[in-house]
Every structure is written in structure tokens, then in C-alpha cells.
Design a protein around this motif. Structure first.
Motif, PDB file in Angstrom:
ATOM      1  N   MET A   1       0.844  -1.172   0.000  1.00 36.93           N
ATOM      2  CA  MET A   1       0.000   0.000   0.000  1.00 36.93           C
ATOM      3  C   MET A   1       0.889   1.235   0.000  1.00 36.93           C
ATOM      4  SD  MET A   1      -2.697   1.250   2.894  1.00 36.93           S
ATOM      5  CE  MET A   1      -4.088   0.488   2.151  1.00 36.93           C
ATOM      6  N   THR A   2       0.574   2.155  -0.867  1.00 37.05           N
ATOM      7  CA  THR A   2       1.347   3.385  -0.969  1.00 37.05           C
ATOM      8  C   THR A   2       0.746   4.462  -0.083  1.00 37.05           C
ATOM      9  OG1 THR A   2       0.037   4.257  -2.795  1.00 37.05           O
ATOM     10  CG2 THR A   2       1.908   2.832  -3.362  1.00 37.05           C
ATOM     11  N   VAL A   3       1.466   5.551   0.083  1.00 36.18           N
ATOM     12  CA  VAL A   3       0.980   6.686   0.862  1.00 36.18           C
ATOM     13  C   VAL A   3      -0.286   7.250   0.221  1.00 36.18           C
ATOM     14  CG1 VAL A   3       1.527   9.015   1.658  1.00 36.18           C
ATOM     15  CG2 VAL A   3       3.280   7.235   1.721  1.00 36.18           C
ATOM     16  N   GLN A   4      -0.298   7.290  -1.090  1.00 30.38           N
ATOM     17  CA  GLN A   4      -1.473   7.816  -1.804  1.00 30.38           C
ATOM     18  C   GLN A   4      -2.704   6.931  -1.561  1.00 30.38           C
ATOM     19  OE1 GLN A   4      -0.984   8.090  -6.030  1.00 30.38           O
ATOM     20  NE2 GLN A   4      -2.894   9.198  -6.343  1.00 30.38           N
ATOM     21  N   GLU A   5      -2.516   5.623  -1.613  1.00 26.52           N
ATOM     22  CA  GLU A   5      -3.632   4.703  -1.353  1.00 26.52           C
ATOM     23  C   GLU A   5      -4.110   4.825   0.096  1.00 26.52           C
ATOM     24  OE1 GLU A   5      -2.760   0.953  -4.351  1.00 26.52           O
ATOM     25  OE2 GLU A   5      -1.665   1.056  -2.450  1.00 26.52           O
ATOM     26  N   PHE A   6      -3.183   4.997   1.023  1.00 25.57           N
ATOM     27  CA  PHE A   6      -3.553   5.175   2.423  1.00 25.57           C
ATOM     28  C   PHE A   6      -4.373   6.449   2.602  1.00 25.57           C
ATOM     29  CE2 PHE A   6      -2.826   6.906   6.659  1.00 25.57           C
ATOM     30  CZ  PHE A   6      -3.253   5.847   7.442  1.00 25.57           C
ATOM     31  N   ASN A   7      -3.891   7.548   2.034  1.00 24.39           N
ATOM     32  CA  ASN A   7      -4.615   8.819   2.146  1.00 24.39           C
ATOM     33  C   ASN A   7      -5.999   8.727   1.504  1.00 24.39           C
ATOM     34  OD1 ASN A   7      -2.563  10.072   3.562  1.00 24.39           O
ATOM     35  ND2 ASN A   7      -1.586  10.863   1.710  1.00 24.39           N
ATOM     36  N   GLN A   8      -6.078   8.030   0.391  1.00 21.76           N
ATOM     37  CA  GLN A   8      -7.373   7.846  -0.269  1.00 21.76           C
ATOM     38  C   GLN A   8      -8.316   7.037   0.622  1.00 21.76           C
ATOM     39  OE1 GLN A   8      -7.129   5.958  -4.092  1.00 21.76           O
ATOM     40  NE2 GLN A   8      -9.340   5.970  -4.388  1.00 21.76           N
ATOM     41  N   SER A   9      -7.803   6.018   1.292  1.00 18.17           N
ATOM     42  CA  SER A   9      -8.647   5.210   2.175  1.00 18.17           C
ATOM     43  C   SER A   9      -9.122   6.028   3.370  1.00 18.17           C
ATOM     44  CB  SER A   9      -7.919   3.949   2.627  1.00 18.17           C
ATOM     45  OG  SER A   9      -6.839   4.266   3.467  1.00 18.17           O
ATOM     46  N   VAL A  10      -8.280   6.930   3.861  1.00 14.87           N
ATOM     47  CA  VAL A  10      -8.694   7.811   4.964  1.00 14.87           C
ATOM     48  C   VAL A  10      -9.849   8.693   4.491  1.00 14.87           C
ATOM     49  CG1 VAL A  10      -8.012   9.750   6.431  1.00 14.87           C
ATOM     50  CG2 VAL A  10      -6.464   7.810   6.132  1.00 14.87           C
ATOM     51  N   ASP A  11      -9.696   9.296   3.323  1.00 19.26           N
ATOM     52  CA  ASP A  11     -10.751  10.155   2.783  1.00 19.26           C
ATOM     53  C   ASP A  11     -12.041   9.384   2.546  1.00 19.26           C
ATOM     54  OD1 ASP A  11      -9.014  12.307   2.803  1.00 19.26           O
ATOM     55  OD2 ASP A  11      -8.469  12.089   0.684  1.00 19.26           O
ATOM     56  N   GLU A  12     -11.906   8.177   2.058  1.00 20.61           N
ATOM     57  CA  GLU A  12     -13.061   7.394   1.626  1.00 20.61           C
ATOM     58  C   GLU A  12     -13.801   6.708   2.778  1.00 20.61           C
ATOM     59  OE1 GLU A  12     -13.716   3.913  -1.673  1.00 20.61           O
ATOM     60  OE2 GLU A  12     -12.092   5.352  -1.969  1.00 20.61           O
ATOM     61  N   TYR A  13     -13.078   6.215   3.791  1.00 24.09           N
ATOM     62  CA  TYR A  13     -13.702   5.358   4.795  1.00 24.09           C
ATOM     63  C   TYR A  13     -13.748   5.923   6.205  1.00 24.09           C
ATOM     64  CZ  TYR A  13     -13.060   1.945   1.094  1.00 24.09           C
ATOM     65  OH  TYR A  13     -13.084   1.296  -0.105  1.00 24.09           O
ATOM     66  N   SER A  14     -13.082   7.004   6.497  1.00 23.81           N
ATOM     67  CA  SER A  14     -13.019   7.481   7.876  1.00 23.81           C
ATOM     68  C   SER A  14     -14.393   7.856   8.437  1.00 23.81           C
ATOM     69  CB  SER A  14     -12.054   8.652   8.004  1.00 23.81           C
ATOM     70  OG  SER A  14     -12.462   9.730   7.201  1.00 23.81           O
ATOM     71  N   ASP A  15     -15.229   8.517   7.649  1.00 25.13           N
ATOM     72  CA  ASP A  15     -16.551   8.908   8.149  1.00 25.13           C
ATOM     73  C   ASP A  15     -17.432   7.696   8.414  1.00 25.13           C
ATOM     74  OD1 ASP A  15     -15.940  11.594   8.099  1.00 25.13           O
ATOM     75  OD2 ASP A  15     -16.773  11.918   6.099  1.00 25.13           O
ATOM     76  N   ARG A  16     -17.446   6.755   7.485  1.00 24.14           N
ATOM     77  CA  ARG A  16     -18.259   5.545   7.667  1.00 24.14           C
ATOM     78  C   ARG A  16     -17.786   4.742   8.862  1.00 24.14           C
ATOM     79  NH1 ARG A  16     -18.559   2.564   1.949  1.00 24.14           N
ATOM     80  NH2 ARG A  16     -18.324   4.421   0.718  1.00 24.14           N
ATOM     81  N   LEU A  17     -16.494   4.618   8.995  1.00 17.71           N
ATOM     82  CA  LEU A  17     -15.916   3.873  10.108  1.00 17.71           C
ATOM     83  C   LEU A  17     -16.273   4.542  11.431  1.00 17.71           C
ATOM     84  CD1 LEU A  17     -14.081   1.379  10.438  1.00 17.71           C
ATOM     85  CD2 LEU A  17     -12.133   2.921  10.470  1.00 17.71           C
ATOM     86  N   PHE A  18     -16.182   5.858  11.472  1.00 14.39           N
ATOM     87  CA  PHE A  18     -16.531   6.595  12.684  1.00 14.39           C
ATOM     88  C   PHE A  18     -17.996   6.401  13.050  1.00 14.39           C
ATOM     89  CE2 PHE A  18     -18.089  10.510  14.713  1.00 14.39           C
ATOM     90  CZ  PHE A  18     -17.348  10.437  15.893  1.00 14.39           C
ATOM     91  N   ARG A  19     -18.897   6.500  12.065  1.00 15.63           N
ATOM     92  CA  ARG A  19     -20.330   6.308  12.345  1.00 15.63           C
ATOM     93  C   ARG A  19     -20.605   4.911  12.889  1.00 15.63           C
ATOM     94  NH1 ARG A  19     -21.107   8.692   7.238  1.00 15.63           N
ATOM     95  NH2 ARG A  19     -21.671   6.641   6.440  1.00 15.63           N
ATOM     96  N   PHE A  20     -19.959   3.908  12.292  1.00 14.89           N
ATOM     97  CA  PHE A  20     -20.135   2.531  12.737  1.00 14.89           C
ATOM     98  C   PHE A  20     -19.707   2.375  14.191  1.00 14.89           C
ATOM     99  CE2 PHE A  20     -17.706  -1.508  13.240  1.00 14.89           C
ATOM    100  CZ  PHE A  20     -18.792  -2.344  13.423  1.00 14.89           C
ATOM    101  N   VAL A  21     -18.548   2.884  14.535  1.00 12.56           N
ATOM    102  CA  VAL A  21     -18.033   2.736  15.892  1.00 12.56           C
ATOM    103  C   VAL A  21     -18.850   3.573  16.871  1.00 12.56           C
ATOM    104  CG1 VAL A  21     -16.016   3.094  17.372  1.00 12.56           C
ATOM    105  CG2 VAL A  21     -15.714   2.189  15.070  1.00 12.56           C
ATOM    106  N   LEU A  22     -19.203   4.788  16.481  1.00 17.28           N
ATOM    107  CA  LEU A  22     -19.980   5.658  17.359  1.00 17.28           C
ATOM    108  C   LEU A  22     -21.349   5.066  17.659  1.00 17.28           C
ATOM    109  CD1 LEU A  22     -20.128   8.355  18.867  1.00 17.28           C
ATOM    110  CD2 LEU A  22     -21.056   9.372  16.780  1.00 17.28           C
TER     111      LEU A  22
END
Length: 161
Positions: free
Chosen positions: A1-22
Motif C-alpha cells: 500500500m502506498t501513501v497515496q492509497e492510504f490517504n485515499q482510504s482515509v478520505d473514503e472510509y473514515s466517516d463511515r468507520l466513525f459512524r459505525f463505531v460511534l
């Protein structure tokens, strides 16, 4: 996984992941910690994470991190006396959302997780199975049982209105 792919995953999944955990933990700060730890674990393990399975990896990691935190918190909670007036709350609710949230919190942990992933987040049975490390048929059983419990708990809708 590259830095770009990591940053893209943060942009793409962080909100959904947060809602799920919250939705599962009901504590904003702990949910933020779980999400941050999940991304940190993914970054540390980036050589072994397949770019096409980032979503599954993140949700699985968050799920297990959340369970670990919940178990740790249960062990650390000191038993305190409940004030006598705290238990005299009326059981009549006029707000369906409040009643539904209360019912969801009463579900067993696994049923609550699969229900939240399916009905609130919109994941497929297969994705939920990967996240929770369950078979697809077991996911369906847990969701069915959770929905039956919610139906019985909420009861007759006319009583609420």
C-alpha cells in the motif's frame, strides 16, 4: 500500500468507520480513538494490506479494537451506587427514534454490530461476514434475531404515537 492509497482510504472510509463505531459505543471520544487506532494499525501493516481489501481490513480492525476497548472498560468500571430516583423513570416514550436506539443498545453485542452494519451502514451480508469474521448464513441469522427482538421490544407502533 502506498501513501497515496492510504490517504485515499482515509478520505473514503473514515466517516463511515466513525459512524459505525460511534453507533456501537455511544462515546464520541472513544470512537475517535478506535478509528485512529484502526488507521494506525493499517499504516503499520501497510506492506501486508491489499489495496482492494482496505475497507474490509479497516472495519475488521475497528470492530476488534472496539470490542477490546469495551471489554477493558467493563473490567475497569467501578461499581457505584445508583441514586434511588434514577430508576423511577417513566417507561412511556413518545419518540420512536429514542425507543429504537434504546432497543438497539439492548441487543447482544454481535447482533448489534451486524444490524448496524446492515441496516444503518448498508453493507452486504458477505462484507459483514468478512468484517465480523462470521459466515454469511450466521450473519443473516443474527440480523433476523436482532430484527425480531426490535419488533418485540418496540411493540405496537400505535402505542408510541
Amino acid at each position: 500500500m502506498t501513501v497515496q492509497e492510504f490517504n485515499q482510504s482515509v478520505d473514503e472510509y473514515s466517516d463511515r468507520l466513525f459512524r459505525f463505531v460511534l453507533k456501537s459505543m455511544k462515546d464520541r471520544h472513544m470512537a475517535e480513538d478506535v478509528v485512529q487506532e484502526s488507521f494506525e494499525k493499517m499504516w503499520k501493516n501497510r506492506e501486508n494490506v491489499d489495496g482492494s481489501k482496505v475497507k474490509s481490513y479497516l472495519f475488521t480492525t475497528a470492530y476488534h479494537t472496539m470490542i477490546d476497548k469495551i471489554r477493558k472498560e467493563k473490567r475497569m468500571v467501578a461499581t457505584e451506587e445508583i441514586p434511588s430516583g434514577a430508576l423511577n423513570h417513566s417507561s412511556q416514550y413518545s419518540d420512536l427514534k429514542e425507543r429504537l436506539n434504546e432497543a438497539v443498545q439492548r441487543l447482544p453485542e454481535v447482533q448489534r454490530m451486524v444490524l448496524v452494519l446492515r441496516d444503518f451502514e448498508g453493507y452486504s451480508y458477505q462484507e459483514i461476514g468478512q468484517i465480523c469474521e462470521l459466515g454469511e448464513s450466521q450473519v443473516k441469522v443474527y440480523i433476523y434475531r436482532a430484527r425480531v427482538f426490535l419488533k418485540n421490544y418496540i411493540g405496537n407502533l400505535e402505542v408510541l404515537v
